[in-house]
Design a protein around this motif. Structure first.
Motif: not given
Length: 426
Positions: A345-349, A364-366, A394-395
Motif C-alpha cells: 500500500a506504500a504507506n509503510a517502509l 518502521v516509517f508509517r 508484511w501482513t
C-alpha cells in the motif's frame, strides 16, 4: 638475546649475595620480632618478593623493598629462592602446576619472574612462560583482586579498565601474548594468544587482528579449540564489517569472511562451555548480514535517503517518488539503505539501523492520519548489547519482525507483528 618478559624492579635492587623469598599466602604478617605476639607492622600478599637477611627460630628476617621496611615472616609462609640455574627446572615445574590452580595467579606470576631471573638464556622456555603468564593475568583480571593486581604490577603486568555496554570491565593488556606471537610457538599457544587479544569485551577489533586470526592454522588444533578460533574469527570480522561500513568502505567482504568462519564451526565438537559463545557469535554475524544486501533502488514509490546531521549523526529521510521528504529521524548509528522494504500500500517502509557493531534495530516509517511517524523496533526490551531485529514480511495492516538477542547470557528469539495503520495515535 634474553627475553625480557617482566620488569623485575625488586630483583634488580638486590645485591648478588642476598637471599630471596616469595610469599605463598595472603595476609602474611611482617612482624617487628620473631613471634606471634609481635604486632604486625605490615601485611604481605602472595607473589610478593622480599630479601632474606637472616633467620631466627622458625622466622626469616627479611627486607621489603616495596614498603621500605624490614621485619620477620614465618618461614612456612614463604618459599626461599636461590635464583640460580640449578633452581630453574623446579621453578618451571611449579609454574606449570600453578597454571591450573585458580587463586594462585599472583604467586604464579611471581614464580615466573623468579624463573626468568634464574634460568640461563639458552635454556629459557620463553614461549611457554609467556603463555602461562597470559593465562594467569587473564584469570586475575576476571577476579579483579585489588591486592593481587598491585603485586603483579611490580612485575610489569598491566591491566586496563574498559567500558562495554555501560559496564566497566577489567582486562589484561595482553603484553605477554603480543610478545608470544613474535616467537616460534605451537599452534595451540598461538591460538590461545589470538583468542585473548581479540576478546570482544576488552579490545576493539582491528583489521590486522582479523588477518592474524585468518593466519591461524586451525586444522592443527583440537576440535574445541578450532571452534573457538572460528567463532572469534567470525566475531572479529563482523566487527570489522561494521567499522568499514561506518567509514564508507567495503563492508561486504568482511561480512562474507564472518559468515564463512561461522559456517565452518563444527557444532558436534562444540564444548559445553562454548554454547553461549556460539549463540553470541551467531547473533553478531547476523547483525552485519545486511552488509551483503544489493544496492537500494530509488525507483520505488518510497525510498530512503541519508544526509549529515549534528556532528557524528546521520539523518534518515523518507522520500517519495517525487523526491519529497516525508519524514526524518537522525541517529549516531549506521544506516543500511539497501535493506529498505516498502509494503504494497506504500504507506509503510522498514529499514535497518545499527547503533553499535552488535546491535541492529529496525526502523518502521508509517503513514497515519496526521502524517508520517517512525517507530524503532529493538532486538529486545533491554539496553543495547548483542542482538538484531529482522524484517520478516508484511501482513495486511502490519509488519512481522523476528528479533534475536542475548539477554541474561541466554539467546532469546521472538517473533512479533506491529501494526502500520492508524499510527497517529502511537
Amino acid at each position: 638475546m634474553r627475553i625480557l618478559l617482566l620488569v623485575i624492579a625488586l630483583l634488580l635492587s638486590f645485591s648478588s649475595h642476598a637471599g630471596y623469598a616469595i610469599v605463598l599466602q595472603d595476609e602474611t604478617a611482617l612482624r617487628p620480632a620473631p613471634g606471634a605476639a609481635a604486632r604486625p607492622n605490615a601485611v604481605l600478599y602472595q607473589g610478593e618478593t622480599v630479601e632474606v637477611r637472616g633467620e631466627r627460630l622458625d622466622y626469616l628476617r627479611v627486607w621489603d623493598y616495596t614498603r621500605e621496611r624490614g621485619g620477620y615472616v614465618r618461614a612456612s609462609q614463604v618459599r626461599r629462592l636461590a635464583l640460580e640455574p640449578a633452581e630453574a627446572p623446579e621453578l618451571l615445574a611449579i609454574l606449570r602446576f600453578l597454571r591450573g590452580m585458580p587463586g594462585s595467579e599472583a604467586l604464579g606470576i611471581g614464580i615466573a619472574a623468579a624463573y626468568i631471573e634464574a634460568v640461563p638464556p639458552e635454556a629459557l622456555e620463553g614461549a611457554e612462560v609467556l603463555d602461562i603468564m597470559g593465562v594467569l593475568a587473564e584469570r586475575l583480571a576476571r577476579k579483579g583482586s585489588g591486592s593481587h593486581l598491585e603485586v603483579v604490577a611490580r612485575y610489569g603486568v598491566r591491566f586496563l579498565t574498559v567500558e562495554r555496554y555501560g559496564r566497566m570491565r577489567l582486562c589484561y593488556d595482553g603484553a605477554a601474548y603480543r610478545r608470544l606471537l613474535a616467537m616460534r610457538t605451537t599452534e595451540e599457544q598461538r591460538a590461545r594468544a589470538m583468542l585473548a587479544l581479540s576478546e570482544p569485551s576488552c579490545l576493539k577489533p582491528e583489521i590486522t587482528l582479523a588477518q592474524l586470526l585468518d593466519g591461524t592454522d586451525e586444522s592443527a588444533l583440537p576440535g574445541y579449540l578450532r571452534n573457538r578460533i572460528l567463532m572469534r574469527r567470525a566475531s572479529v570480522w563482523a566487527s570489522v564489517a561494521y567499522q568499514r561500513a561506518r567509514q564508507g568502505e567495503d563492508a561486504a567482504s568482511a561480512a562474507q569472511s564472518a559468515a564463512k568462519a561461522f559456517l565452518a564451526i563444527n557444532r558436534e565438537e562444540l564444548a559445553e562451555a562454548d554454547q553461549a559463545v556460539y549463540a553470541e557469535t551467531q547473533t553478531r554475524v547476523g547483525a552485519v548480514r545486511v552488509a551483503l544486501a544489493p544496492p537500494p533502488s530509488t525507483e520505488k514509490p518510497l525510498h530512503i535517503a541519508t544526509a549529515p546531521g549534528e556532528p557524528g549523526q546521520t539523518c534518515v529521510m523518507l522520500v517519495d517518488a517525487k523526491k519529497k521528504e516525508l519524514a526524518r529521524r537522525c541517529t549516531y548509528g549506521h544506516v543500511w539503505p539497501a535493506t529498505a522494504v516498502v509494503n504494497g500500500a506504500a504507506n509503510a517502509l522498514a529499514v535497518a539501523v545499527q547503533p553499535t557493531e552488535s546491535w541492529r534495530e529496525l526502523w518502521v516509517f508509517r503513514k497515519g492520519k496526521s502524517g508520517w511517524t517512525v517507530r524503532v523496533v529493538p532486538p529486545a526490551a533491554s539496553s543495547p548489547g548483542v542482538g538484531y531485529a529482522d524484517f520478516a514480511g508484511w501482513t495486511s495492516g502490519g509488519i512481522r519482525v523476528t528479533r534475536q538477542a542475548i539477554v541474561g547470557n541466554r539467546l532469546q528469539i521472538t517473533r512479533i507483528t506491529y501494526p502500520v495503520r492508524n499510527s497517529a495515535a502511537s
